[in-house]
Design a protein around this motif. Sequence first.
Motif, PDB file in Angstrom:
ATOM      1  N   LEU A  71     -30.770 -79.088 -54.824  1.00 13.32           N
ATOM      2  CA  LEU A  71     -30.044 -80.587 -55.501  1.00 13.32           C
ATOM      3  C   LEU A  71     -29.719 -80.520 -56.950  1.00 13.32           C
ATOM      4  CD1 LEU A  71     -28.374 -83.691 -55.423  1.00 13.32           C
ATOM      5  CD2 LEU A  71     -30.608 -85.014 -55.322  1.00 13.32           C
TER       6      LEU A  71
ATOM      7  N   TYR B  33     -34.406 -87.617 -60.784  1.00 22.62           N
ATOM      8  CA  TYR B  33     -34.687 -87.013 -59.612  1.00 22.62           C
ATOM      9  C   TYR B  33     -35.901 -87.106 -59.416  1.00 22.62           C
ATOM     10  CZ  TYR B  33     -35.268 -84.922 -54.635  1.00 22.62           C
ATOM     11  OH  TYR B  33     -35.367 -84.815 -53.783  1.00 22.62           O
TER      12      TYR B  33
ATOM     13  N   THR C 282     -23.593 -90.559 -52.682  1.00 17.17           N
ATOM     14  CA  THR C 282     -24.205 -91.778 -53.670  1.00 17.17           C
ATOM     15  C   THR C 282     -24.119 -92.189 -54.870  1.00 17.17           C
ATOM     16  OG1 THR C 282     -25.224 -91.400 -51.197  1.00 17.17           O
ATOM     17  CG2 THR C 282     -26.572 -93.137 -53.131  1.00 17.17           C
TER      18      THR C 282
ATOM     19  N   ASP D 293     -23.956 -85.476 -49.002  1.00 18.13           N
ATOM     20  CA  ASP D 293     -24.366 -87.593 -49.322  1.00 18.13           C
ATOM     21  C   ASP D 293     -26.002 -87.731 -50.370  1.00 18.13           C
ATOM     22  OD1 ASP D 293     -23.774 -86.525 -46.829  1.00 18.13           O
ATOM     23  OD2 ASP D 293     -26.022 -87.320 -45.601  1.00 18.13           O
ATOM     24  N   TRP D 294     -26.335 -86.613 -51.769  1.00 19.12           N
ATOM     25  CA  TRP D 294     -26.935 -87.426 -52.348  1.00 19.12           C
ATOM     26  C   TRP D 294     -25.196 -87.466 -53.593  1.00 19.12           C
ATOM     27  CZ3 TRP D 294     -32.100 -83.881 -52.196  1.00 19.12           C
ATOM     28  CH2 TRP D 294     -32.547 -85.119 -50.959  1.00 19.12           C
TER      29      TRP D 294
END
Length: 159
Positions: free
Chosen positions: A69, A56, A38, A34-35
């Motif tokens: 991530l 981040y 995005t 999902d990140w």
Amino acid sequence: MALIQEREAAGEPFRSCPEWPALNETVAAQLIPDWQTTLDALQKLESVGDSQPVGYYGLSQGGEMGIRLVAAEPRINAAVLGLVGSDWLIDIAARITIPVEFVLQWDDEGHPRDSVMKLFDALGSAEKTLHANPGGHFRVPSFEIDSSIRFFARHLSSS
């Protein structure tokens, strides 16, 4: 969720239950794509583009997911992480080579400082800084925000 509530009701730290690492793996397996989606969408915007550096910021559970991530996403150029110390993240942290500012609360109730220090030490970054502050998990001093802004300005400015 019921397992966590049972642990908390019994006065036991839920992070010590054997199911906790697997739960985090499941959550990360859903969050990271999902990140990345995005980030793909943001980089398509004319006002952002794909040549701008990316940072981040994640503490506590955001640090847990952020380590995963940052290790997986080569488009991230710098990270502020912390308030997490988990043995199951050691190998993942070793894959992080970007600059990291790492926040530790000396008296964190949920993450003993020795486990946080072990995770910090495992980071593969040549440039990593540890910011240790007195107090519990939810007592990060507000000046750490200013430090994070300076950190990102130093590492993400496109000069």
